[in-house]
Structures are given as structure tokens and as C-alpha cells.
Write an enzyme that holds these catalytic residues in place. Structure first.
Site, PDB file in Angstrom:
ATOM      1  N   CYS A  12       0.853  -1.190   0.000  1.00  0.00           N
ATOM      2  CA  CYS A  12       0.000   0.000   0.000  1.00  0.00           C
ATOM      3  C   CYS A  12       0.888   1.239   0.000  1.00  0.00           C
ATOM      4  O   CYS A  12       1.948   1.251   0.604  1.00  0.00           O
ATOM      5  CB  CYS A  12      -0.893   0.019   1.243  1.00  0.00           C
ATOM      6  SG  CYS A  12      -2.042  -1.372   1.298  1.00  0.00           S
ATOM      7  N   ASP A  13       0.449   2.283  -0.670  1.00  0.00           N
ATOM      8  CA  ASP A  13       1.262   3.495  -0.718  1.00  0.00           C
ATOM      9  C   ASP A  13       0.633   4.603   0.115  1.00  0.00           C
ATOM     10  O   ASP A  13      -0.260   4.339   0.929  1.00  0.00           O
ATOM     11  CB  ASP A  13       1.534   3.934  -2.166  1.00  0.00           C
ATOM     12  CG  ASP A  13       0.270   4.315  -2.916  1.00  0.00           C
ATOM     13  OD1 ASP A  13      -0.764   4.587  -2.278  1.00  0.00           O
ATOM     14  OD2 ASP A  13       0.319   4.349  -4.163  1.00  0.00           O
ATOM     15  N   LEU A  14       1.076   5.812  -0.044  1.00  0.00           N
ATOM     16  CA  LEU A  14       0.649   6.884   0.862  1.00  0.00           C
ATOM     17  C   LEU A  14      -0.824   7.237   0.695  1.00  0.00           C
ATOM     18  O   LEU A  14      -1.389   7.958   1.532  1.00  0.00           O
ATOM     19  CB  LEU A  14       1.566   8.114   0.747  1.00  0.00           C
ATOM     20  CG  LEU A  14       1.799   8.783  -0.609  1.00  0.00           C
ATOM     21  CD1 LEU A  14       0.651   9.738  -0.921  1.00  0.00           C
ATOM     22  CD2 LEU A  14       3.091   9.565  -0.555  1.00  0.00           C
TER      23      LEU A  14
END
Lengths: 132, 132, 132, 132
Positions: free
Chosen positions: D13-15
Site C-alpha cells: 500500500c502506498d501513501l
């Protein structure tokens, strides 16, 4: 002791044909988060509530490389030292139970950005803490 | 001392909004490989010639997290202990020169799969080796 | 036209010895975010303000693989179709300007989780929009 | 039809708090390689024997994002067009069977670096090929 079995994915191997070292750090993290989940703690929810578990220090000894097709078991044990949670984690190759990586991961909690004890996590892990 | 300046890429940040720890291992590796290259050694060519430089042990202390948009400087120093090359590497945030990660990376050479000294690498790094 | 020059990092290569395909998607994303930044738009700040630019559709044609040591140039052009921003992006190998990847990336904005036009982005990219 | 069930790992998952798009390309690749394996074909062994299956063209439609904790199912179907193997792949969220990604992946074989038909793969997939 918590354990998680996974399988190497080909994209995790680099041009040496073996798993790139940084991926073992991913394996360890994923096993820790699954361990948390098995104890009722959700890493993402924790973050959204303002508590971030972060790694302060990491030691990894690389013993045997994994490669394409290998299955591996990742173990998680934990002990407490002051406000630190020290995770002791091993990765074993499933086919022959050879040690792949031995790691020590010191983590701390940031509550709203500040280093702090987490009574909730202490309570959650109570039964898991090992003696030194 | 060899240094390499890079910039955080957004996909390297995780759901905590900061660079995921495993990416610092990537940053360190890339800086070491660029260091090798600056000394005339190509990691991929080395592999194709049967010599694989591999990490035996890694210690990382995480001091300040990097986030989206940050530029960082990665340093590389090396010393020799027996057949090991010990890389001492720091990552600094460029904006305020704050220490992000301090790492020690013990590497060894596998020549055709066996642990061995590499007279070529010894010669290459001769001028770089630091005293303990 | 916006362009960004980067260099392949060895860990981005997989066991075939060439850059793993998913990394080209990372290269494209990073170039888009740098393009946004050059126009005064910060992807992370955008997210924190409740506007998420997300990819709805992606087409990539892989022409020539990059490998260890290669430098590449990533281009960004944009046109508008309804509420979509269509990014036209190419990656070229710097040494011989050979085409590596040709991509079309359809993106849309989610404002507080709902598909919506973004007058701010429209204004920002006004001078960049190409005719179909 | 071949299917593979996996679980999102938090580092994917990213920001934005959702799985970074490039990881779906990883999910698709891993499912294809497991599909190959289930048919007796090992991607790494194939490479070592001089045959590289490579992606020539990729189309992905992103429908619903996955996030931390989600389990997903990845499907693999294949049809043949000339010397191309066209993989039709979907990713579904397991909890509600919502479509996450719909992809078409055109692959070709390089035998000793040259585009070529692979009678071995044709034979292997014979029972899997779908009509257009």
C-alpha cells in the site's frame, strides 16, 4: 510461537537469480503484521488512530538464499525492553528447514508523532512476551 | 568518501506516509553498486563472471524517516576484515543534513558458489579501505 | 514536453537480468509526479487535502528492455477528455534513444472518495493540454 | 480456469492507503507463473534453457482498489494469436467478489534472444487455449 508460510514470487528475485535482500525485510514485516492481526491488532487501523509502530533498529544475518519456487516459514517471537518491543524473527526454507535469515527487529511506538509507551499493545502481547 | 544523492519516489512511501523501511535497504544497495561502478567494477558483469558479492549481515538504525519529496544523500565507506568487506553507510536528508539511517553491511564473495577471497576486489578497493 | 532522466537500479532487474515490467509502471508514476511538482502540484499534499488522482486505465507496449546500468528518459504529455486526464508517456534508453515503453495512462480525480472534476488541476495544466 | 488466492501485504500500500498500482502487475505476473507451474512449466528453468517469456503489451483497467487486509483472487485464462499468448486476467476482492483489475497481457517467447514460436509451450497449454 507465531509462524507464517509463504512462497517466493519470481519478481522478488534479482539478477543474481535469488531473492533480493530487501525482500526479506518485507517478509519479516508482513509476518509481524499478520502476528499483530492474529492478536487483534490492525496495523493500518493503529496508524489511523494516531499510533505508529516503527522500526528503530534492525539486524539481519543472511544464511541461505531463497530462490524461485521456494516456500518459506517466517517465525515471530517478541519480548519487551523498556518501551521497546524486540521481535526475534527467523525465516526457514520449508523444503529442508534450513535457516535463511535470522533477524532482530527493535520497534517503538510513536503516539501522535511522539515516542511513547502503548498500554494497549502491552496488554495485547502480555501472553506473548518472552523472558530475555 | 563516495556519496550519491537521490530523491524519494512516492511509491516508496507506505500507508504511514513515510518511506517503507525495506526501501532504505534498496537505497544502500544502489549506492554500493554505484560506488563499485565508480571504481570500475560492474555488479552484473561480476555475476556473469561467476563472482557474486552477497550480504552476510546487515545492521540498520532508523533515525529520521524520509517522506515524499525528500532528497537524500547516501554515503559509502569500506574496510576489510578477513575475507569480509564491511561497508559503513549513512543516509542523510539533504534539506537539513539530519541522519536518516546508519548502516553496517558485511559482504562476502562467492566465487562459483563458494566463499572465497577476491584478489581483484582487494586490488580495486585498495585505496578505499579504512583502518578499523 | 516534460522529461525526466533516471538510471536503472540493479534491484529493479529480475532473474531474466532485465528490468522487471512492474518497475516501468513505477518509472512512469514517478515521472508523472515530478511533472505535477514542476507545475506546482504535490501528490502527497493533494491526497491530504482530500483529492486523490488515481489511474483508471493503463496501456503499456514493451519495446526494448532496460538492464543494469542503463539510463533512461521518461516523457510526460497530457490531454483532457471529459473529466479524465490522459497521460501519454514514453521511456527511451538514453544511450541510443531506442523506445523502451510507450504508455497511455488515463487518470481521474476522486474528491473525498467521489469521482469529480478538479478545477484546480484543470487550471494548473491549462498550458500543457494537447489537442487530440 | 486457473485461480490463485493471495492477501495484500501492508508494504504494497502506498501513501494513499491503497495498493500501489504497480503491485497489481506483480500480482498478475505471480498468478501467471503459478499457472505455468501448475502446467509443469517453470519460468526460471525456462529462462535457464534459453527461452524467455516476455510481455509485449499490457492493458489494465483499475476498478476497485484493494487495501490492507484484503484477500484477492487472481484468474488466468489464455488464448493463442499467431506466436502470441494472450492472457486474460482478472483480480477480484474476495470479501464481495468485486472486480479490482481487468487485464490483458500479450506475451511472446524469445528463444536465445530472438522472437520465436515455442512448440513446447503450445503443447503444454493445448488444453487451456480458449477460442477468441
Amino acid at each position: 510461537m507465531f509462524t507464517l508460510v509463504q512462497k517466493v514470487r519470481d519478481y522478488e528475485c534479482d539478477l543474481q537469480g535469488i531473492v533480493n535482500n530487501a525482500n526479506y525485510q518485507h517478509y519479516l514485516e508482513h509476518a509481524r503484521h499478520e502476528f499483530l492481526l492474529s492478536r487483534g491488532v490492525n496495523f493500518k487501523a493503529l496508524h489511523e488512530q494516531g499510533t505508529d509502530a516503527v522500526v528503530a533498529r534492525l539486524t539481519m544475518a543472511f544464511k541461505t538464499p531463497l530462490t524461485s519456487g521456494d516456500e518459506y516459514e517466517c517465525t515471530v517471537r517478541v519480548r519487551k525492553e523498556g518501551i521497546k518491543y524486540i521481535f526475534l524473527q527467523d525465516i526457514f526454507r520449508l523444503s529442508d528447514h534450513k535457516l535463511v535469515v535470522r533477524a532482530t527487529v527493535d520497534t517503538v511506538c510513536l503516539v501522535n508523532g511522539r515516542l511513547a509507551a502503548s498500554p494497549d499493545l502491552d496488554e495485547t502481547f502480555k501472553a506473548d512476551f518472552e523472558a530475555e
